[in-house]
Write a protein that holds these residues in place. Structure first.
Motif, PDB file in Angstrom:
ATOM      1  N   PRO A  19       0.841  -1.216   0.000  1.00  0.00           N
ATOM      2  CA  PRO A  19       0.000   0.000   0.000  1.00  0.00           C
ATOM      3  C   PRO A  19       0.870   1.258   0.000  1.00  0.00           C
ATOM      4  CG  PRO A  19      -0.057  -1.064   2.164  1.00  0.00           C
ATOM      5  CD  PRO A  19       0.725  -1.967   1.265  1.00  0.00           C
ATOM      6  N   VAL A  20       0.516   2.195  -0.853  1.00  0.00           N
ATOM      7  CA  VAL A  20       1.229   3.466  -0.993  1.00  0.00           C
ATOM      8  C   VAL A  20       0.206   4.598  -0.960  1.00  0.00           C
ATOM      9  CG1 VAL A  20       2.682   4.883  -2.530  1.00  0.00           C
ATOM     10  CG2 VAL A  20       3.065   2.409  -2.371  1.00  0.00           C
ATOM     11  N   SER A  21       0.441   5.636  -0.136  1.00  0.00           N
ATOM     12  CA  SER A  21      -0.460   6.793  -0.074  1.00  0.00           C
ATOM     13  C   SER A  21       0.022   7.878  -1.018  1.00  0.00           C
ATOM     14  CB  SER A  21      -0.500   7.356   1.351  1.00  0.00           C
ATOM     15  OG  SER A  21      -1.108   6.424   2.222  1.00  0.00           O
ATOM     16  N   ILE A  22      -0.890   8.359  -1.864  1.00  0.00           N
ATOM     17  CA  ILE A  22      -0.536   9.402  -2.830  1.00  0.00           C
ATOM     18  C   ILE A  22      -1.518  10.557  -2.675  1.00  0.00           C
ATOM     19  CG2 ILE A  22      -0.118   9.934  -5.267  1.00  0.00           C
ATOM     20  CD1 ILE A  22       0.080   6.925  -5.818  1.00  0.00           C
ATOM     21  N   GLY A  23      -0.991  11.775  -2.527  1.00  0.00           N
ATOM     22  CA  GLY A  23      -1.807  12.975  -2.547  1.00  0.00           C
ATOM     23  C   GLY A  23      -2.357  13.381  -1.187  1.00  0.00           C
ATOM     24  N   THR A  24      -3.155  14.487  -1.243  1.00  0.00           N
ATOM     25  CA  THR A  24      -3.745  15.093  -0.043  1.00  0.00           C
ATOM     26  C   THR A  24      -5.224  15.379  -0.309  1.00  0.00           C
ATOM     27  OG1 THR A  24      -1.621  16.241   0.232  1.00  0.00           O
ATOM     28  CG2 THR A  24      -3.434  16.935   1.647  1.00  0.00           C
ATOM     29  N   ASP A  91       3.382  14.761  -6.729  1.00  0.00           N
ATOM     30  CA  ASP A  91       2.501  14.777  -5.567  1.00  0.00           C
ATOM     31  C   ASP A  91       3.245  14.164  -4.387  1.00  0.00           C
ATOM     32  OD1 ASP A  91      -1.144  14.257  -5.435  1.00  0.00           O
ATOM     33  OD2 ASP A  91       0.259  15.212  -4.003  1.00  0.00           O
ATOM     34  N   ALA A  92       2.659  14.281  -3.211  1.00  0.00           N
ATOM     35  CA  ALA A  92       3.246  13.680  -2.007  1.00  0.00           C
ATOM     36  C   ALA A  92       2.993  12.172  -2.037  1.00  0.00           C
ATOM     37  CB  ALA A  92       2.621  14.292  -0.764  1.00  0.00           C
ATOM     38  N   VAL A  93       4.046  11.411  -1.752  1.00  0.00           N
ATOM     39  CA  VAL A  93       3.930   9.942  -1.727  1.00  0.00           C
ATOM     40  C   VAL A  93       4.485   9.450  -0.399  1.00  0.00           C
ATOM     41  CG1 VAL A  93       4.754   7.780  -2.758  1.00  0.00           C
ATOM     42  CG2 VAL A  93       4.083   9.697  -4.233  1.00  0.00           C
ATOM     43  N   THR A  94       3.692   8.625   0.302  1.00  0.00           N
ATOM     44  CA  THR A  94       4.120   8.087   1.601  1.00  0.00           C
ATOM     45  C   THR A  94       4.094   6.568   1.595  1.00  0.00           C
ATOM     46  OG1 THR A  94       3.324  10.043   2.781  1.00  0.00           O
ATOM     47  CG2 THR A  94       3.645   8.045   4.086  1.00  0.00           C
ATOM     48  N   ILE A  95       5.204   5.972   2.034  1.00  0.00           N
ATOM     49  CA  ILE A  95       5.314   4.514   2.141  1.00  0.00           C
ATOM     50  C   ILE A  95       5.747   4.181   3.573  1.00  0.00           C
ATOM     51  CG2 ILE A  95       6.500   2.430   1.348  1.00  0.00           C
ATOM     52  CD1 ILE A  95       7.057   3.857  -1.295  1.00  0.00           C
ATOM     53  N   GLY A  96       4.934   3.475   4.286  1.00  0.00           N
ATOM     54  CA  GLY A  96       5.305   3.022   5.626  1.00  0.00           C
ATOM     55  C   GLY A  96       5.774   4.148   6.531  1.00  0.00           C
ATOM     56  N   GLY A  97       5.126   5.314   6.440  1.00  0.00           N
ATOM     57  CA  GLY A  97       5.465   6.427   7.333  1.00  0.00           C
ATOM     58  C   GLY A  97       6.539   7.352   6.793  1.00  0.00           C
TER      59      GLY A  97
END
Ligand code: 5HQ
Length: 330
Positions: A19-24, A91-97
């Motif tokens: 799982p990868v978080s992208i954006g706001t 964009d902002a990308v978050t992986i495992g914090g």
């Protein structure tokens, strides 16, 4: 900073999705982390509707931090003949914090049928060297290369498991994730892959054969592709195995009596042992008696490919700081 994300095997461990978080606000997509490529691309609101088949899409219009890279584009083709192409945003990308505030996110406009058919895979995240990146007119950096200056250490690690969740970690080496010592081999990144030289192999409890072969470590590849001489030697010791011309590879009985395969790292005698059951890769028919082999030939590629079949048996350190690859048993 560091990051630690759980990665999950799909059926038959064909690929591992993280799982990868992208954006706001964050849009969470499940991506295939691929040390054999260097593009971060995703199914998106721009992907032709007929090509979307259950995948989660990234919609930059719903992200307050998305910025379109006007005039930029990408197109990629993989060794399995799958392909994709499209536009580029940051964009902002978050992986495992761990967050990279301005990462090139390549949004797909078109994808090949193989990607459409894989409804669990929402895109790929390249962890190869950025010289492989396909964005034009200016190549873009991978998530790891963008994060690297901020990381506690310039490394990431892969800890894939057979039929169970594993981890991709960034910026640190988890001493609890492996047994014994980590043995390092130098990496040559000239062709953009994590290239190292395997020092030899052994079949089951047999003698070790010293033979150097150039190899890449590829988290985005399913099987273990080796020189045909090694593959022939291995299957000669697997009762009931045969080369299936229709399937284009070796098959073997899925009966749990398959010999292990060990490969050498460095010249200090260190080896990693792949359990024979991993090499009973997947049934070739509903009877379940015959399996497609997890070890196949690397003919025509130019180097061996240490894909998930091998990686499941090891804790692997991708050390960009020292340009070396570390292998440990677990
Ligand atoms: N070695 C990179 C890679 C990864 C996945 C895929 C793929 C195709 C269809 C579903 O997945 N292709 C290539």
């Amino acid at each position: 900073p560091t990051g630690s994300a759980e990665t999950n095997p799909q059926e038959h461990d064909i690929e591992y999705l993280t799982p990868v978080s992208i954006g706001t606000p964050p849009q969470v997509l499940n991506l295939d982390f691929d040390t054999g490529s260097a593009d971060l691309w995703v199914f998106s609101s721009e992907t032709s509707k007929s090509a979307v088949n259950g995948q989660t899409i990234y919609d930059p219009a719903k992200s307050s931090t998305a910025k379109k890279m006007q005039g930029y584009s990408w197109q990629i083709a993989y060794g399995d003949d799958s392909s994709a192409r499209g536009d580029v945003y940051t964009d902002a990308v978050t992986i495992g914090g761990l967050t990279v505030s301005s990462q090139a996110v390549e949004v797909a406009k078109t994808v090949s049928d193989a990607f459409t058919s894989d409804s669990d895979l929402d895109g790929l995240l390249g962890l190869g060297f950025s010289t492989l990146n396909t964005v034009e007119p200016v190549q873009q950096k991978t998530f790891f290369e963008k994060a690297r200056p901020e990381l506690d250490a310039p490394v990431f690690t892969a800890d894939l498991r057979a039929g169970a969740p594993g981890h991709f970690n960034f910026g640190f080496i988890d001493p609890g994730a492996y047994t014994g010592n980590i043995t390092y081999a130098p990496v040559d990144n000239n062709i953009g892959w994590w290239v190292w030289t395997s020092s030899g192999y052994a079949v089951g409890s047999g003698a070790f054969t010293n033979t150097s072969s150039p190899s890449i470590t590829d988290t985005g590849a399913t099987l273990l592709l080796l020189p045909s001489s090694v593959v022939e030697d291995y299957y000669a010791q697997v009762t009931g195995s045969q080369y299936d011309h229709f399937l284009g590879g070796y098959t073997l009985p899925c009966n749990g009596s398959t010999p292990d395969f060990s490969f050498g790292v460095g010249d200090s005698g260190a080896t990693i042992t792949v359990p024979g059951r991993y090499i009973e890769y997947a049934p070739t028919s509903t009877s379940g008696k015959t399996c497609f082999g997890g070890i196949q030939a690397d003919d025509g590629i130019g180097f061996s490919i240490y894909g998930d079949i091998a990686l499941k048996a090891a804790f692997v350190v991708f050390d960009a700081g020292n340009m070396q690859l570390g292998w440990a048993s677990k």
